[in-house]
Design a protein around this motif. Structure first.
Motif, short mmCIF file in Angstrom:
data_model
loop_
_atom_site.label_atom_id
_atom_site.label_comp_id
_atom_site.label_asym_id
_atom_site.label_seq_id
_atom_site.Cartn_x
_atom_site.Cartn_y
_atom_site.Cartn_z
N ASP A 259 28.39 33.81 26.88
CA ASP A 259 28.47 35.27 26.95
C ASP A 259 27.58 35.88 25.88
O ASP A 259 27.84 35.74 24.69
CB ASP A 259 29.93 35.68 26.74
CG ASP A 259 30.13 37.18 26.77
OD1 ASP A 259 29.13 37.92 26.92
OD2 ASP A 259 31.29 37.62 26.66
N ARG A 260 26.54 36.57 26.31
CA ARG A 260 25.60 37.15 25.36
C ARG A 260 26.26 38.15 24.42
O ARG A 260 25.85 38.31 23.26
CB ARG A 260 24.46 37.82 26.14
CG ARG A 260 23.61 38.75 25.31
CD ARG A 260 22.26 38.97 25.94
NE ARG A 260 22.00 40.35 26.30
CZ ARG A 260 21.67 41.30 25.42
NH1 ARG A 260 21.61 41.02 24.14
NH2 ARG A 260 21.42 42.52 25.83
N SER A 261 27.31 38.83 24.90
CA SER A 261 27.91 39.86 24.06
C SER A 261 28.71 39.27 22.90
O SER A 261 29.13 39.98 22.00
CB SER A 261 28.78 40.80 24.89
OG SER A 261 29.92 40.12 25.35
N GLU A 262 28.94 37.94 22.92
CA GLU A 262 29.59 37.32 21.77
C GLU A 262 28.60 37.04 20.64
O GLU A 262 28.99 36.82 19.50
CB GLU A 262 30.28 36.01 22.17
CG GLU A 262 31.59 36.20 22.91
CD GLU A 262 32.60 37.03 22.15
OE1 GLU A 262 32.50 37.16 20.92
OE2 GLU A 262 33.49 37.59 22.81
N THR B 41 44.34 49.81 38.68
CA THR B 41 42.93 49.50 38.40
C THR B 41 42.47 50.24 37.14
O THR B 41 41.66 49.72 36.37
CB THR B 41 42.01 49.82 39.60
OG1 THR B 41 42.37 51.10 40.11
CG2 THR B 41 42.14 48.80 40.70
N HIS C 29 36.59 42.44 36.20
CA HIS C 29 36.34 43.48 37.19
C HIS C 29 37.63 43.68 37.96
O HIS C 29 38.48 42.79 37.99
CB HIS C 29 35.22 43.06 38.14
CG HIS C 29 34.73 44.17 39.03
ND1 HIS C 29 34.23 45.34 38.51
CD2 HIS C 29 34.69 44.31 40.37
CE1 HIS C 29 33.90 46.15 39.51
NE2 HIS C 29 34.16 45.54 40.65
N ASN C 30 37.78 44.84 38.56
CA ASN C 30 38.92 45.00 39.45
C ASN C 30 38.52 45.82 40.67
O ASN C 30 37.49 46.49 40.67
CB ASN C 30 40.15 45.56 38.73
CG ASN C 30 39.91 46.91 38.10
OD1 ASN C 30 39.04 47.67 38.53
ND2 ASN C 30 40.68 47.23 37.09
N ARG D 63 31.36 33.27 31.74
CA ARG D 63 32.57 33.23 30.92
C ARG D 63 33.71 33.66 31.82
O ARG D 63 33.73 34.77 32.34
CB ARG D 63 32.42 34.19 29.75
CG ARG D 63 33.66 34.23 28.89
CD ARG D 63 33.45 35.15 27.73
NE ARG D 63 34.63 35.22 26.89
CZ ARG D 63 34.69 35.93 25.78
NH1 ARG D 63 33.63 36.62 25.41
NH2 ARG D 63 35.78 35.97 25.07
N ARG E 26 34.82 34.51 42.82
CA ARG E 26 33.49 34.25 42.24
C ARG E 26 33.44 34.78 40.80
O ARG E 26 33.04 34.08 39.87
CB ARG E 26 32.39 34.92 43.08
CG ARG E 26 31.02 34.90 42.40
CD ARG E 26 29.96 35.67 43.18
NE ARG E 26 30.26 37.07 43.43
CZ ARG E 26 30.07 38.05 42.53
NH1 ARG E 26 29.59 37.77 41.34
NH2 ARG E 26 30.37 39.29 42.83
N ILE E 27 33.89 36.03 40.62
CA ILE E 27 33.80 36.65 39.30
C ILE E 27 34.71 35.92 38.30
O ILE E 27 34.31 35.63 37.18
CB ILE E 27 34.16 38.15 39.38
CG1 ILE E 27 33.13 38.89 40.24
CG2 ILE E 27 34.25 38.77 38.00
CD1 ILE E 27 33.56 40.29 40.67
N MET F 263 41.43 48.19 33.62
CA MET F 263 39.96 48.23 33.48
C MET F 263 39.46 47.49 32.23
O MET F 263 38.55 46.69 32.31
CB MET F 263 39.51 49.69 33.48
CG MET F 263 38.14 49.89 34.04
SD MET F 263 37.81 51.65 34.15
CE MET F 263 38.34 52.00 35.82
N PRO F 264 40.07 47.76 31.06
CA PRO F 264 39.52 47.09 29.86
C PRO F 264 39.98 45.65 29.68
O PRO F 264 39.56 45.00 28.74
CB PRO F 264 40.02 47.96 28.71
CG PRO F 264 41.09 48.81 29.23
CD PRO F 264 41.13 48.72 30.72
N TYR G 15 48.34 53.60 38.83
CA TYR G 15 46.89 53.41 38.90
C TYR G 15 46.54 52.13 38.14
O TYR G 15 46.06 52.16 37.02
CB TYR G 15 46.23 54.65 38.28
CG TYR G 15 44.73 54.66 38.18
CD1 TYR G 15 43.92 54.13 39.19
CD2 TYR G 15 44.10 55.24 37.09
CE1 TYR G 15 42.54 54.16 39.09
CE2 TYR G 15 42.72 55.29 36.99
CZ TYR G 15 41.95 54.74 37.98
OH TYR G 15 40.58 54.77 37.87
N TRP H 184 42.65 37.52 29.59
CA TRP H 184 41.37 38.16 29.23
C TRP H 184 40.91 37.69 27.86
O TRP H 184 39.76 37.28 27.68
CB TRP H 184 41.56 39.69 29.25
CG TRP H 184 40.48 40.48 28.60
CD1 TRP H 184 40.54 41.11 27.39
CD2 TRP H 184 39.16 40.74 29.10
NE1 TRP H 184 39.36 41.75 27.12
CE2 TRP H 184 38.49 41.54 28.14
CE3 TRP H 184 38.49 40.38 30.27
CZ2 TRP H 184 37.18 41.98 28.31
CZ3 TRP H 184 37.17 40.81 30.44
CH2 TRP H 184 36.53 41.60 29.48
#
Lengths: 553, 165
Positions: free
Chosen positions: A301-304, A119, A128-129, A153, A147-148, A123-124, A117, A90
């Protein structure tokens, strides 16, 4: 055709070009492994000693080979053992599909044996999971997962399948993998603006990271750099963006980066930051990073953008395509004054390796580079040896330096080296590690031995947790809390016990002799190299500092 | 005008109604250390599409942009936007149970009338009041209620919509 959920998983793996998976069986995964048994002529399951090793192997396989890595584990502890590997992938944006089995759906939520659990836990640390409890959804979900993992990114995706869904039989129609979304093109006017900035700049500098490697844009960076006379520095994840001996290559920037790269970042008037995150190990003082420069940040990645460092121009787009367009737009140029300054800084050589015949990290790496050939893949663990490798290995090509950058995972190396070797059977794979890191993952020696993988492990053994030890020396008044483990491990003997060839070296001549023998071996080799615990990684800019705080001796 | 403009921002998120979507958003917000005041999820007129409304107390545009950029990356998210401060309509619902005696009863009824609140339950010793409105109106009402002996208060969190098309 009527297939079980587990068979559908195999069919989808094949449809996505997967011929190698890394994994470990277990109760909930019995049916997945039963299907693997059936498909063993087409899908090779590489069984590791520990699921964590499998997750790092899938990561190393993906980083060095460019394909999405696949790891399979059972429920509960099998799944949680993947967590560090998924988090590592990640942080460094490695495309990974992790498939975990879970308990049967009627037991979910009842704290059944080996139920977790996963998933929720992942999650972070995943793009996606999915949790699947219906066999008829498996095909869609695996297609989505690939695909994801591989679009935009890249990054890890986890698919958790309940045991009953792996057993149930449903109709399955083979389909082609999903199309990846078209890369987001840079706006022509933005590309023109960036080109104009480059053409006006007197002291331009490229700062390239893992995003350049991941988007296969290395060639274009090299071409732009050559055309417009732009020096290039890189983050650790960007190693290989420039050929080692290219005059425009300034090496690594940041905490343990070169004097030239850090001085250049401080002095440049235009910083072209491509596929980077401006993390705290590079922009140590985010407000004072590249203080004289206009900063252009290009990333998928826009969030960067504007996350760690506020930039003058933030562009979200596909890097490969943007570099191609930029190459067109930039004018041929030369910056002799800037280059002269850089040459002066490059001449400042800063290292803490003693001169002489002893075994020290710098001469070890120089010798390894000399003997391994230009096309070797270097895989590291985390700590001092990792920094020495990042600094001194002759990086020439992308995807040839495999290291845990963002998460800094000790224990990453051996698993990753196994993955890298399987993705690149024709290439020499060298695993550089330290005694701290290696104690976390040497168990995978049994895997390398079993699969007869000729991976050479060079153990930088200073009998301390060197990087923390160095900080304790520098900043904690030599109070060595828990960094001198005083272990009695005899690595050559341990190697032999696992079915690995083991050597020890205490001089450079001994090392060379061992390494030459190792190059001839058909299976794994460990070379335990005794080095001095007082040797530091230099240069160093302390956390939060600037180039003015750089420690060079 | 309402306090949303000054100290809070409303982010509206359209998502596919898939398992764990709310958890994904709240996990993200927690992980990135953003401050959220309320989070609501509700059905929309589109089948399978849920509206999640976040009220955040960070109003720095850079922080807001980061929140939006990170939320946008989540797989089930279709659309995210920070709502218009001036053009938006925001509503929240409040239920409040208060101890009443003879003296308090008439003054509570008066306050409820001024606020156009509804008294939806009345017993010898207690009263439940329902009030809908902008969060600032609810805040003002709560301020007056602080003089009374409250048993229970719940607020739904904010939901909102931009005016016009």
């Amino acid at each position: 055709m009527l297939l079980s959920g587990a068979q559908i998983v195999m069919e989808e793996l094949l449809a996505h070009g997967v011929d190698t998976v890394f994994g470990y069986p277990g109760g909930a995964a019995l049916d997945l492994y039963d299907a693997l048994y059936e498909y063993s002529d087409r899908i090779n399951n590489v069984m590791t000693a520990h699921e964590q090793g499998a997750s790092h192997a899938a990561d190393g396989y993906a980083r060095s080979g460019g394909k999405t890595g696949v790891v399979i584990a059972t429920s509960g502890p099998g799944a949680t053992n993947l967590v560090t590997g998924i988090a590592t992938a990640w942080m460094d944006s490695t495309p990974l599909v992790a498939i975990t089995a879970n308990v049967a759906s009627h037991l979910i939520g009842r704290d059944a044996f080996q139920e977790i659990y996963i998933t929720g836990i992942t999650m972070p640390i995943t793009k996606h999971n999915f949790q699947v409890s219906d066999a008829s959804e498996i095909s869609d979900v695996i297609r989505d997962a690939f695909r994801i993992a591989h679009s935009g990114r890249k990054g890890p995706v986890l698919v958790d399948i309940t045991k009953d869904a792996t057993i149930a039989k449903v109709e399955y129609e083979p389909r082609k993998p999903m199309d990846l979304p078209a890369p987001l093109c840079i706006d022509a006017s933005e590309a023109e603006k960036v080109a104009a900035l480059i053409n006006e700049a007197q002291r331009p500098l490229f700062y390239c990271g893992g995003g350049v490697i991941a988007s296969d844009a290395t060639d274009w960076i090299r071409r732009i750099a050559a055309k417009a006379d732009i020096p290039v520095c890189h983050s650790m994840m960007g190693a290989g963006v420039m050929p080692h001996d290219d005059p425009l290559n300034l090496g690594m920037v940041g905490m343990h980066g070169t004097v030239a790269a850090n001085r250049a970042a401080d002095e440049c008037d235009l910083l072209l930051a491509v596929g980077v995150r401006f993390p705290d190990r590079v922009a140590l003082s985010p407000k004072k990073f590249a203080p004289k420069a206009k900063i252009v940040h290009i990333d998928a990645d826009r969030s960067e953008l504007n996350k760690n460092v506020k930039v003058d121009m933030a562009i979200r787009c596909d890097i490969l395509q943007a570099m191609e367009m930029l190459h067109e737009g930039v004018a041929e140029a030369s910056h002799p004054v800037w280059m002269a300054k850089l040459a002066d800084w490059k001449a400042v050589c800063s290292r803490d390796c003693p001169e002489g015949d002893g075994l020290d990290p710098c001469s070890l790496i120089a010798k390894i580079s000399e003997l391994s050939g230009p096309d070797a893949i270097y895989v590291t663990d985390v700590g001092q040896h990792q920094m020495w490798a990042a600094q001194h290995v002759h990086h020439n090509e992308p995807k040839h330096f495999i290291t845990s950058g963002g998460l800094g995972t000790m224990g990453f190396g051996y698993g990753a080296a196994i993955g890298a070797k399987l993705a690149n059977p024709g290439k020499r794979v060298v695993h550089l590690t330290g005694d701290g890191s290696f104690h976390m993952n040497f168990n995978e020696g049994c895997t390398a031995a079993k699969y007869k993988l000729p991976i050479i492990t060079v153990l930088f053994n200073n009998r301390v947790l060197g990087m923390v030890y160095q900080w304790q020396t520098q900043f904690y008044g030599g109070r060595y809390s828990a960094t001198e483990p005083e272990r009695l491990t005899d690595f050559p003997k341990l190697a032999e016990a696992l079915g690995v060839k083991g050597y020890a070296a205490s001089t450079l001549e001994e090392f060379e002799a061992c390494y030459r023998k190792a190059l001839e071996e058909e299976g794994p080799v460990w070379i335990d190299c005794a080095i001095d615990r007082h040797i530091r990684v230099l240069p160093m800019i302390p956390g939060g500092g600037t180039v003015e705080d750089m420690i060079t001796e | 005008m309402d306090t949303i403009q000054n100290s809070r921002k409303v982010i509206s998120i359209l998502v596919d109604n898939k398992p764990n979507t709310l958890a994904r958003i709240s996990s993200l917000v927690g992980r990135r250390n953003y401050n959220i005041e309320t989070i609501t999820a509700s059905e929309t007129h589109m089948p399978g599409v849920t509206l999640i409304t976040l009220v955040v107390t960070d109003t720095d545009p850079d922080v807001l942009d980061q929140i939006v950029a990170h939320i946008e990356k989540l797989e089930p998210v279709r659309e995210v936007h920070v709502m218009d401060s001036t053009g938006g309509l925001y509503r929240e619902l409040l239920l409040l149970k208060v101890i009443v005696d003879k003296d308090a009863r008439s003054s509570l009824v008066e306050i409820a009338e001024v606020y156009r609140a509804k008294i939806i339950d009345l017993s010898r010793s207690s009263m439940i009041i329902e009030l809908t409105g902008e969060p600032s109106k609810l805040d003002g009402f709560m301020d007056l209620m602080s003089e009374y002996e409250l048993v229970e208060v719940c607020r739904t969190g904010v939901t909102g919509m931009n005016r016009g098309m």
